[in-house]
Design a protein around this motif. Sequence first.
Motif, PDB file in Angstrom:
ATOM      1  N   ASN A 162      44.787  77.271  67.074  1.00 46.33           N
ATOM      2  CA  ASN A 162      45.033  76.804  68.042  1.00 46.33           C
ATOM      3  C   ASN A 162      46.100  75.585  67.239  1.00 46.33           C
ATOM      4  O   ASN A 162      47.054  74.683  67.600  1.00 46.33           O
ATOM      5  CB  ASN A 162      44.295  76.083  68.745  1.00 46.33           C
ATOM      6  CG  ASN A 162      43.890  77.615  69.841  1.00 46.33           C
ATOM      7  OD1 ASN A 162      44.527  77.568  70.218  1.00 46.33           O
ATOM      8  ND2 ASN A 162      42.496  77.868  70.022  1.00 46.33           N
ATOM      9  N   PHE A 163      45.426  74.795  66.607  1.00 43.72           N
ATOM     10  CA  PHE A 163      46.426  74.065  65.112  1.00 43.72           C
ATOM     11  C   PHE A 163      46.467  72.638  66.698  1.00 43.72           C
ATOM     12  O   PHE A 163      47.183  72.399  66.691  1.00 43.72           O
ATOM     13  CB  PHE A 163      47.684  73.784  64.893  1.00 43.72           C
ATOM     14  CG  PHE A 163      46.445  74.541  64.021  1.00 43.72           C
ATOM     15  CD1 PHE A 163      46.544  74.263  62.239  1.00 43.72           C
ATOM     16  CD2 PHE A 163      46.437  76.180  63.244  1.00 43.72           C
ATOM     17  CE1 PHE A 163      46.025  74.872  61.303  1.00 43.72           C
ATOM     18  CE2 PHE A 163      46.448  76.945  62.242  1.00 43.72           C
ATOM     19  CZ  PHE A 163      45.735  76.583  61.651  1.00 43.72           C
ATOM     20  N   PHE A 166      45.158  67.094  67.224  1.00 45.00           N
ATOM     21  CA  PHE A 166      44.249  65.754  66.861  1.00 45.00           C
ATOM     22  C   PHE A 166      43.015  66.558  66.388  1.00 45.00           C
ATOM     23  O   PHE A 166      42.402  65.725  65.509  1.00 45.00           O
ATOM     24  CB  PHE A 166      43.903  65.229  68.372  1.00 45.00           C
ATOM     25  CG  PHE A 166      42.626  66.339  68.942  1.00 45.00           C
ATOM     26  CD1 PHE A 166      41.449  67.097  68.945  1.00 45.00           C
ATOM     27  CD2 PHE A 166      43.844  66.731  69.969  1.00 45.00           C
ATOM     28  CE1 PHE A 166      41.110  67.418  69.814  1.00 45.00           C
ATOM     29  CE2 PHE A 166      43.212  67.698  70.807  1.00 45.00           C
ATOM     30  CZ  PHE A 166      42.319  67.851  70.464  1.00 45.00           C
ATOM     31  N   VAL A 169      39.403  71.363  62.725  1.00 38.66           N
ATOM     32  CA  VAL A 169      39.008  71.815  62.824  1.00 38.66           C
ATOM     33  C   VAL A 169      39.474  73.259  62.072  1.00 38.66           C
ATOM     34  O   VAL A 169      39.122  73.971  60.921  1.00 38.66           O
ATOM     35  CB  VAL A 169      38.285  72.982  63.869  1.00 38.66           C
ATOM     36  CG1 VAL A 169      37.671  73.875  63.720  1.00 38.66           C
ATOM     37  CG2 VAL A 169      37.081  71.764  64.516  1.00 38.66           C
ATOM     38  N   HIS A 245      38.667  77.902  75.146  1.00 41.76           N
ATOM     39  CA  HIS A 245      39.860  77.405  74.845  1.00 41.76           C
ATOM     40  C   HIS A 245      40.734  76.965  77.047  1.00 41.76           C
ATOM     41  O   HIS A 245      40.570  78.811  76.538  1.00 41.76           O
ATOM     42  CB  HIS A 245      40.542  77.601  74.210  1.00 41.76           C
ATOM     43  CG  HIS A 245      42.069  76.895  73.846  1.00 41.76           C
ATOM     44  ND1 HIS A 245      43.039  76.620  74.802  1.00 41.76           N
ATOM     45  CD2 HIS A 245      42.295  75.523  72.845  1.00 41.76           C
ATOM     46  CE1 HIS A 245      43.749  75.763  74.787  1.00 41.76           C
ATOM     47  NE2 HIS A 245      43.974  75.308  73.260  1.00 41.76           N
ATOM     48  N   GLN A 272      39.867  66.945  77.513  1.00 40.17           N
ATOM     49  CA  GLN A 272      41.033  67.051  76.289  1.00 40.17           C
ATOM     50  C   GLN A 272      41.193  65.895  76.962  1.00 40.17           C
ATOM     51  O   GLN A 272      41.241  64.958  76.790  1.00 40.17           O
ATOM     52  CB  GLN A 272      41.395  67.313  75.414  1.00 40.17           C
ATOM     53  CG  GLN A 272      40.630  68.659  74.755  1.00 40.17           C
ATOM     54  CD  GLN A 272      39.624  68.529  73.696  1.00 40.17           C
ATOM     55  OE1 GLN A 272      39.002  67.459  73.528  1.00 40.17           O
ATOM     56  NE2 GLN A 272      39.123  69.446  73.665  1.00 40.17           N
ATOM     57  N   ARG A 284      48.202  71.023  73.609  1.00 39.73           N
ATOM     58  CA  ARG A 284      47.039  71.639  74.429  1.00 39.73           C
ATOM     59  C   ARG A 284      47.290  73.082  74.966  1.00 39.73           C
ATOM     60  O   ARG A 284      46.279  74.245  75.088  1.00 39.73           O
ATOM     61  CB  ARG A 284      46.100  71.174  74.925  1.00 39.73           C
ATOM     62  CG  ARG A 284      44.993  70.576  74.313  1.00 39.73           C
ATOM     63  CD  ARG A 284      44.585  70.453  73.540  1.00 39.73           C
ATOM     64  NE  ARG A 284      42.755  71.862  74.337  1.00 39.73           N
ATOM     65  CZ  ARG A 284      41.847  71.794  73.809  1.00 39.73           C
ATOM     66  NH1 ARG A 284      41.578  72.258  72.794  1.00 39.73           N
ATOM     67  NH2 ARG A 284      40.969  71.869  75.124  1.00 39.73           N
TER      68      ARG A 284
HETATM   69 FE1  SF4 Z   1      40.398  74.722  67.717  1.00 40.76          FE
HETATM   70 FE2  SF4 Z   1      39.198  73.151  69.434  1.00 40.76          FE
HETATM   71 FE3  SF4 Z   1      40.193  71.978  67.873  1.00 40.76          FE
HETATM   72 FE4  SF4 Z   1      41.804  72.873  69.337  1.00 40.76          FE
HETATM   73  S1  SF4 Z   1      40.359  71.486  69.262  1.00 40.76           S
HETATM   74  S2  SF4 Z   1      42.474  72.915  66.986  1.00 40.76           S
HETATM   75  S3  SF4 Z   1      40.819  74.451  70.359  1.00 40.76           S
HETATM   76  S4  SF4 Z   1      38.846  73.978  67.854  1.00 40.76           S
END
Ligand code: SF4
Length: 446
Positions: A162-163, A166, A169, A245, A272, A284
């Motif tokens: 998803n990138f 912020f 991960v 998500h 979020q 998002r």
């Molecule tokens: Fe992936 Fe969750 Fe990070 Fe978004 S917040 S990039 S969905 S791990």
Amino acid sequence: MAEKYYLKTYGCQMNELDGSQMGRLLARQGYAPTDDPEEASVILINTCSIREKASQKVYSDVGRFRSLKLKNPDLVLGVTGCQAQAEGVRLQKRFPYLDLVLGPDHTGRLPELVERVRREGGQHLAAVKLEKREEYRFLNLLPDEEEDAHKAFVTIMKGCDNFCSFCIVPFVRGREVCRDADEIVAEVRELSERGTQEVTLLGQNVNSYGVGRHARDPNALSFPRLLRRLAEETGIRRIRFTTSHPKDLSDELIEEFRVNAKLASHFHLPVQSGSNAVLERMYRGYTRDEYAAKARRLREARPDIALGTDLIVGFCGETEEEFQASMDLLEELRYDSVYSFVYSERPKTTAGLYFKDDVPEAVKHERLQRLQALQNRIGWEKNRSYEGKDLEVLVEGPSRSGDTYAGRSSQNHVVHFEGTDADVGKIVKVRVTHAGPNSLIGAKHD
Ligand code: SF4
Ligand code: SAH
Ligand code: F3S
């Protein structure tokens, strides 16, 4: 006497599971766990990078164990987890006495690398991200017989595509790879045959299981189909999953909550922010209204469902008005549980590289406090709404206070009641008599 390992895990449930897998691997090599680093022959720090503060822990921890390493040159000192992936060789340069740096995609190599350190000494590094289905293997280590396994975690996918602007991960856990459905079903079946009552399916983005990039995989099936298979083809009593998500929350998944009685009445759906402008800057992929509509439809499909979320305050450029939109969303949706965080700039992310982290720290913290005060009130009100109701509680063991037993309801609330050892590991009915801010108290009945 068996040699011992000391393992300290930070971060999310995925890291927790990796930590227990590492423990199982070391146990199979003959190591026993210890809480005292002084008596360990292997020390592992299983790290998290999600916020600056979490990522700093590794420096103080590695520094702390330096004296032990000086005293005992045979000690194996290793860093695993997301910060190992993020920093790799830089950690080795900074700490020349560090033996092992192991990224999360290489957990299975732990025994071999520990042995190599013991045999050859020197620094060893395994931190290449494995992002292709063909090269990545999911570990399949069931809890050992003596582990308390009435609930268990099962990985169904790893990584994230998803990138969000912020978030670090995707850079530390790599791209999404889905685990084979037959393998997941077989593991859950085996767990249930051994007495496990509840499984939590784990992944950074579980509800994208089987869609998107994975649709090309002939074995892939959608996440709701996987849930159905688990319900129909295994004896498991309760199924949870995390994290989802919102943009991938399909109609099919919402409908599954209407018909699949094994799904726990709990949905953690990180929002979020409640502001459309902030959501857009976060990349998002949904608006506040789209999100709220999905939450309402979940409640319609499963009226007793408890909703949870994650919120970030003080993201780049967040105005007071935009923050208020998050406060309003809490009032509107009335979550059972909210994890809230102050925005922390992370390397490699879009926001870290291109956006200005311009909300003053004091303002961020003041907003966090206001948000948490609001949610404390709402959460307690929600807890009180359970008074007089019956909940199904999976009993985990004696409460910390010692005089009652505790477990979790289908809605994921901690519930205390007067019980016996015979209740542990069973799902019992408890009528709630009193609601505290963080847990419920009740009485068992048939
Ligand atoms: Fe992936 Fe969750 Fe990070 Fe978004 S917040 S990039 S969905 S791990
Ligand atoms: N995969 C999950 C989130 C994993 S991280 C999801 O998509 O929801 C857990 C939570 O940490 C996120 O939901 C977010 O609220 C928070 N978080 C992530 N990056 C952050 C950052 N840079 N600063 C503050 N909080 C952050
Ligand atoms: Fe932290 Fe890695 Fe989990 S960064 S939150 S341990 S995926």
